[in-house]
Design a protein around this motif. Structure first.
Motif, short mmCIF file in Angstrom:
data_model
loop_
_atom_site.label_atom_id
_atom_site.label_comp_id
_atom_site.label_asym_id
_atom_site.label_seq_id
_atom_site.Cartn_x
_atom_site.Cartn_y
_atom_site.Cartn_z
N LEU A 56 12.23 58.57 63.51
CA LEU A 56 12.28 59.68 63.84
C LEU A 56 10.81 60.10 65.01
N PRO A 57 10.95 60.47 66.53
CA PRO A 57 10.10 60.43 66.87
C PRO A 57 8.79 61.35 66.44
N CYS A 58 7.73 61.16 66.41
CA CYS A 58 6.47 61.94 65.47
C CYS A 58 5.30 61.42 66.44
N ILE A 59 4.52 61.90 66.52
CA ILE A 59 2.79 62.30 66.43
C ILE A 59 2.44 62.63 65.50
N GLU A 60 0.76 61.35 65.30
CA GLU A 60 0.19 61.84 64.40
C GLU A 60 -1.57 61.42 64.68
N LEU A 61 -1.99 62.00 63.84
CA LEU A 61 -3.37 61.87 64.42
C LEU A 61 -3.95 60.66 63.60
N MET A 62 -4.45 59.99 64.26
CA MET A 62 -5.10 58.61 63.78
C MET A 62 -6.36 58.55 63.48
N TYR A 63 -7.16 58.66 65.02
CA TYR A 63 -8.27 57.99 64.70
C TYR A 63 -9.45 60.06 64.87
N ILE A 77 -15.83 48.91 61.72
CA ILE A 77 -15.61 49.77 60.09
C ILE A 77 -13.79 49.32 60.08
N GLY A 78 -13.93 49.52 58.50
CA GLY A 78 -12.25 49.53 57.55
C GLY A 78 -11.26 50.82 57.46
N ARG A 79 -10.68 50.49 57.43
CA ARG A 79 -9.71 51.43 57.32
C ARG A 79 -9.06 51.43 55.85
N SER A 80 -9.08 52.69 54.45
CA SER A 80 -8.81 52.60 53.63
C SER A 80 -7.26 53.52 53.70
N GLY A 81 -6.21 52.87 52.84
CA GLY A 81 -4.83 53.59 52.34
C GLY A 81 -4.31 53.58 53.21
N ASN A 82 -3.09 54.19 53.23
CA ASN A 82 -1.87 54.11 54.38
C ASN A 82 -1.80 54.88 54.69
N GLY A 83 -0.87 54.48 55.84
CA GLY A 83 -0.30 55.67 57.03
C GLY A 83 -1.13 55.99 58.61
N TYR A 84 -1.09 56.02 59.33
CA TYR A 84 -1.83 56.34 60.43
C TYR A 84 -2.75 57.19 60.37
N ALA A 86 -4.51 57.71 57.57
CA ALA A 86 -5.21 57.55 56.49
C ALA A 86 -7.06 57.68 56.53
N LEU A 87 -7.65 57.95 58.10
CA LEU A 87 -9.25 58.03 57.96
C LEU A 87 -9.02 59.39 57.70
N ALA A 88 -8.43 60.47 57.50
CA ALA A 88 -8.54 62.23 57.21
C ALA A 88 -8.92 61.98 55.67
N GLY A 89 -8.77 60.57 55.18
CA GLY A 89 -8.92 61.06 53.42
C GLY A 89 -10.08 60.00 53.27
N ASP A 90 -10.79 59.79 54.31
CA ASP A 90 -12.61 58.97 54.57
C ASP A 90 -13.70 60.20 54.89
N PRO A 91 -14.73 60.24 53.70
CA PRO A 91 -15.45 61.24 53.86
C PRO A 91 -16.35 61.36 55.38
N ARG A 92 -16.30 60.58 55.86
CA ARG A 92 -17.39 59.41 56.81
C ARG A 92 -16.16 60.62 58.28
#
Length: 118
Positions: A56-63, A77-84, A86-92
């Motif tokens: 399904l077409p979608c837009i997702e915040l990635m960075y 930098i490294g990305r932890s977690g899955n999904g576009y 994932a950085l939303a879960g990174d405190p930085r």
């Protein structure tokens, strides 16, 4: 959105009202990375979204900004977690991600784009 392929740009048409300009960035296959200008965050950066046309077409915040996109692309930098988004879960990066989510996606990290032409 010709870059997404024939017929795939239409679902994203309604998004054009939210952003001043969008710039296609390298990366992705069934999804593309887009730098969207409008109101920047506290660091003067604009968000980078993934536009996905796989199911399904979608837009997702990635960075949260081009700075983080470039750092990730360069392997700084490294990305932890899955999904576009994932950085939303990174405190930085979470504060900046949430700022852009509130501003452009009504507080969500992603949105389905089902505005198909008839």
């Amino acid at each position: 959105m010709v870059a997404l392929g024939e017929g795939w740009g239409a679902p994203f048409g309604a998004l054009s009202e939210r952003f001043d300009e969008c710039f296609l960035l390298p990366g992705g296959s069934d999804s593309r990375r887009v730098l969207a200008t409008g109101e920047p965050d506290a660091y003067g950066e604009y968000p980078v979204f993934a536009l996905d046309v796989d199911d399904l077409p979608c837009i997702e915040l990635m960075y949260p900004g081009l700075d983080v996109y470039l750092a990730d692309t360069a392997g700084v930098i490294g990305r932890s977690g899955n999904g576009y988004s994932a950085l939303a879960g990174d405190p930085r990066h979470s504060r900046r991600m949430l700022t852009h989510a509130r501003r452009y996606l009504a507080g969500e990290l992603h949105e389905l784009c089902l505005d198909w032409p008839e």
